[in-house]
Design a protein around this motif. Structure first.
Motif, short mmCIF file in Angstrom:
data_model
loop_
_atom_site.label_atom_id
_atom_site.label_comp_id
_atom_site.label_asym_id
_atom_site.label_seq_id
_atom_site.Cartn_x
_atom_site.Cartn_y
_atom_site.Cartn_z
N GLU A 157 -8.67 1.40 45.63
CA GLU A 157 -8.89 2.64 44.87
C GLU A 157 -8.55 2.45 43.40
OE1 GLU A 157 -6.12 6.04 45.27
OE2 GLU A 157 -7.89 7.16 45.91
N LEU A 158 -7.49 1.72 43.13
CA LEU A 158 -7.09 1.48 41.74
C LEU A 158 -8.04 0.51 41.04
CD1 LEU A 158 -3.21 1.16 42.12
CD2 LEU A 158 -4.56 3.21 41.64
N ILE A 159 -8.45 -0.53 41.73
CA ILE A 159 -9.31 -1.55 41.12
C ILE A 159 -10.69 -1.00 40.79
CG2 ILE A 159 -10.53 -3.72 41.60
CD1 ILE A 159 -7.62 -4.04 40.72
N VAL A 160 -11.23 -0.14 41.65
CA VAL A 160 -12.57 0.40 41.39
C VAL A 160 -12.52 1.61 40.47
CG1 VAL A 160 -13.45 -0.46 43.59
CG2 VAL A 160 -12.57 1.88 43.47
N GLY A 161 -11.36 1.90 39.91
CA GLY A 161 -11.25 2.92 38.88
C GLY A 161 -11.22 4.35 39.37
N ARG A 162 -10.91 4.56 40.63
CA ARG A 162 -10.91 5.93 41.15
C ARG A 162 -9.67 6.72 40.74
NH1 ARG A 162 -12.91 4.56 47.29
NH2 ARG A 162 -15.08 4.05 46.76
N ASN A 163 -8.64 6.00 40.35
CA ASN A 163 -7.42 6.69 39.97
C ASN A 163 -6.64 5.83 38.99
OD1 ASN A 163 -5.47 8.68 39.88
ND2 ASN A 163 -5.29 8.85 42.10
N PHE A 164 -5.85 6.49 38.15
CA PHE A 164 -4.97 5.78 37.22
C PHE A 164 -3.52 6.23 37.41
CE2 PHE A 164 -6.58 9.59 35.20
CZ PHE A 164 -5.45 10.18 34.66
N LYS A 165 -3.29 7.04 38.43
CA LYS A 165 -1.93 7.49 38.76
C LYS A 165 -1.55 6.97 40.14
CE LYS A 165 -2.74 11.96 38.32
NZ LYS A 165 -4.13 12.06 37.87
N LEU A 166 -0.27 6.67 40.31
CA LEU A 166 0.20 6.17 41.59
C LEU A 166 0.52 7.30 42.57
CD1 LEU A 166 2.51 3.23 40.46
CD2 LEU A 166 0.25 3.09 41.55
N GLU A 167 0.83 8.48 42.04
CA GLU A 167 1.07 9.64 42.90
C GLU A 167 -0.12 10.58 42.86
OE1 GLU A 167 5.29 8.48 41.55
OE2 GLU A 167 3.49 9.08 40.46
N SER A 168 -0.40 11.22 43.98
CA SER A 168 -1.48 12.21 44.04
C SER A 168 -1.01 13.51 43.40
CB SER A 168 -1.87 12.47 45.49
OG SER A 168 -0.81 13.14 46.17
N ALA A 169 -1.95 14.39 43.14
CA ALA A 169 -1.61 15.70 42.58
C ALA A 169 -0.73 16.49 43.53
CB ALA A 169 -2.89 16.49 42.26
N VAL A 170 -0.92 16.30 44.83
CA VAL A 170 -0.08 16.99 45.82
C VAL A 170 1.35 16.48 45.72
CG1 VAL A 170 0.36 17.30 48.28
CG2 VAL A 170 -1.97 17.54 47.39
N ASP A 171 1.51 15.17 45.61
CA ASP A 171 2.85 14.59 45.47
C ASP A 171 3.52 15.08 44.18
OD1 ASP A 171 2.67 13.14 47.84
OD2 ASP A 171 1.79 11.40 46.83
N LEU A 172 2.75 15.09 43.10
CA LEU A 172 3.28 15.54 41.82
C LEU A 172 3.63 17.02 41.87
CD1 LEU A 172 0.84 13.63 39.44
CD2 LEU A 172 3.27 13.15 39.77
N SER A 173 2.83 17.80 42.61
CA SER A 173 3.12 19.23 42.76
C SER A 173 4.48 19.43 43.41
CB SER A 173 2.03 19.91 43.59
OG SER A 173 0.80 19.93 42.91
N ARG A 174 4.75 18.68 44.46
CA ARG A 174 6.04 18.80 45.15
C ARG A 174 7.18 18.45 44.21
NH1 ARG A 174 3.40 15.60 49.39
NH2 ARG A 174 2.50 17.00 50.95
N GLN A 175 7.01 17.40 43.43
CA GLN A 175 8.05 17.00 42.49
C GLN A 175 8.27 18.05 41.41
OE1 GLN A 175 7.03 13.07 40.98
NE2 GLN A 175 6.42 12.38 43.01
N ALA A 176 7.21 18.77 41.05
CA ALA A 176 7.28 19.77 40.00
C ALA A 176 7.69 21.15 40.52
CB ALA A 176 5.94 19.88 39.28
N GLY A 177 7.87 21.26 41.84
CA GLY A 177 8.25 22.55 42.42
C GLY A 177 7.07 23.48 42.63
N ILE A 178 5.87 22.93 42.73
CA ILE A 178 4.66 23.71 42.94
C ILE A 178 4.25 23.62 44.41
CG2 ILE A 178 2.24 24.04 42.28
CD1 ILE A 178 2.92 22.53 39.67
N SER A 179 4.01 24.74 45.03
CA SER A 179 3.58 24.76 46.42
C SER A 179 2.25 24.02 46.57
CB SER A 179 3.42 26.20 46.90
OG SER A 179 2.58 26.28 48.03
N GLU A 180 2.14 23.22 47.61
CA GLU A 180 0.88 22.54 47.87
C GLU A 180 -0.25 23.55 48.10
OE1 GLU A 180 -1.21 19.56 51.18
OE2 GLU A 180 0.98 19.68 51.07
N LYS A 181 0.05 24.64 48.79
CA LYS A 181 -0.96 25.67 49.03
C LYS A 181 -1.41 26.30 47.72
CE LYS A 181 0.52 26.87 53.72
NZ LYS A 181 1.06 27.95 54.61
N TYR A 182 -0.46 26.56 46.84
CA TYR A 182 -0.80 27.13 45.53
C TYR A 182 -1.73 26.19 44.77
CZ TYR A 182 -0.18 29.20 40.88
OH TYR A 182 -0.40 29.77 39.65
N TYR A 183 -1.34 24.92 44.70
CA TYR A 183 -2.16 23.95 43.98
C TYR A 183 -3.56 23.84 44.57
CZ TYR A 183 -4.34 19.49 43.11
OH TYR A 183 -5.29 18.52 42.84
#
Length: 283
Positions: A157-183
């Motif tokens: 996924e990284l090599i074919v350019g699909r992403n430039f972040k190691l964490e998904s938006a869902v993972d980042l949401s949890r770290q930021a205190g954002i509900s996965e359902k809200y996001y």
């Protein structure tokens, strides 16, 4: 809408914080985070230019355009930039991880540049040297122990350019205190307008400039833009706490308010969205 006043306050404070830290001597992570934060501020101001009721709003020629699709699209653009800032805020303790994130970012930057040129001008004389640069960055990435520790699917996924972040938006949401359902719910709503989905067209068909119903519909993207702008100010100050004194009292109130709202089902005051966004953060 009262929500517009809140977003105006946050946008002004974000621009002030961005200007105060512009040109600062910092590391790669701080530089990119500063760019992401500045982008959020500019997007918030552009967003206000197309929202009726904002002091920045103006007619297009002789038309007072109420463009729900553009408003929601800008909202998603702001959200996307927030998750980049959120990603950059989280600094790994492991030096190898920190360096790999920078290498991944630089690889993806070159990958996108190469793909755009290859698709537009496949015979360009600039393409071969760009390919060599890309190969070098890929080799550096693949040689990393961090890269080797990833699953085969993630590496691809990284090599074919699909992403430039190691964490998904869902993972980042949890770290930021954002509900996965809200996001997921809010992102889904915004994406329908980006992709020109049938739901978005049905909304546009029922949307009428100047109507009370349309004003009500606008509260959703305005509230979303306000929420993520508030979180962006919070996260940026976590990286550059020395400029915290520039933040207005009203923005501080809004950060506290939206920090609670985005917890969604985990919030103490969980209830229907319409009720929650109508509360006064100062009350």
């Amino acid at each position: 809408m009262k929500e517009l006043s809140d977003l105006e306050t946050l946008a002004a404070d974000i621009m002030q914080l961005s200007q105060a830290t512009h040109g600062r001597d910092t590391d790669w992570r701080g530089e990119q985070a500063s760019l992401a934060f500045g982008k959020i501020g500019v997007t918030a101001l552009t967003f206000l230019r197309v929202v009726p009721g904002s002091p920045y709003f103006g007619p297009v020629g002789r038309y007072a355009v109420w463009d729900l699709s553009a408003i929601v699209s800008l909202c998603r653009c702001l959200i996307e930039s927030y998750y980049v800032l959120c990603y950059l805020r989280n600094e790994p303790a492991d030096p190898a991880q920190k360096l790999f994130r920078q290498w991944l970012w630089e690889y993806h930057e070159e990958f996108e540049r190469h793909e755009m040129l290859r698709l537009m001008f496949p015979m360009s004389p600039n393409l071969p040297p760009m390919e060599q640069e890309l190969k070098g960055r890929r080799a550096r990435l693949e040689a990393s122990q961090v890269f080797q520790s990833l699953t085969p699917g993630h590496r691809r996924e990284l090599i074919v350019g699909r992403n430039f972040k190691l964490e998904s938006a869902v993972d980042l949401s949890r770290q930021a205190g954002i509900s996965e359902k809200y996001y997921r719910a809010q992102y889904k709503y915004c994406s329908t307008f980006i992709h020109g989905a049938p739901f978005a067209f049905s909304q546009l068909n029922a949307f009428r400039a100047g109507s009370a119903e349309s004003s009500g519909v606008l509260k959703m993207p305005v509230s979303l833009a306000t929420a993520y702008s508030a979180l962006a100010a919070r996260d940026f100050l976590a990286m550059f706490p020395d400029v915290a004194g520039l933040l207005s009292d009203r923005s501080r109130q809004l950060i506290g308010f939206w920090e609670e709202i985005v917890k969604w089902e985990n919030s103490v005051g969980f209830g229907p969205a319409a009720d929650m966004v109508s509360k006064d953060p100062a009350g």
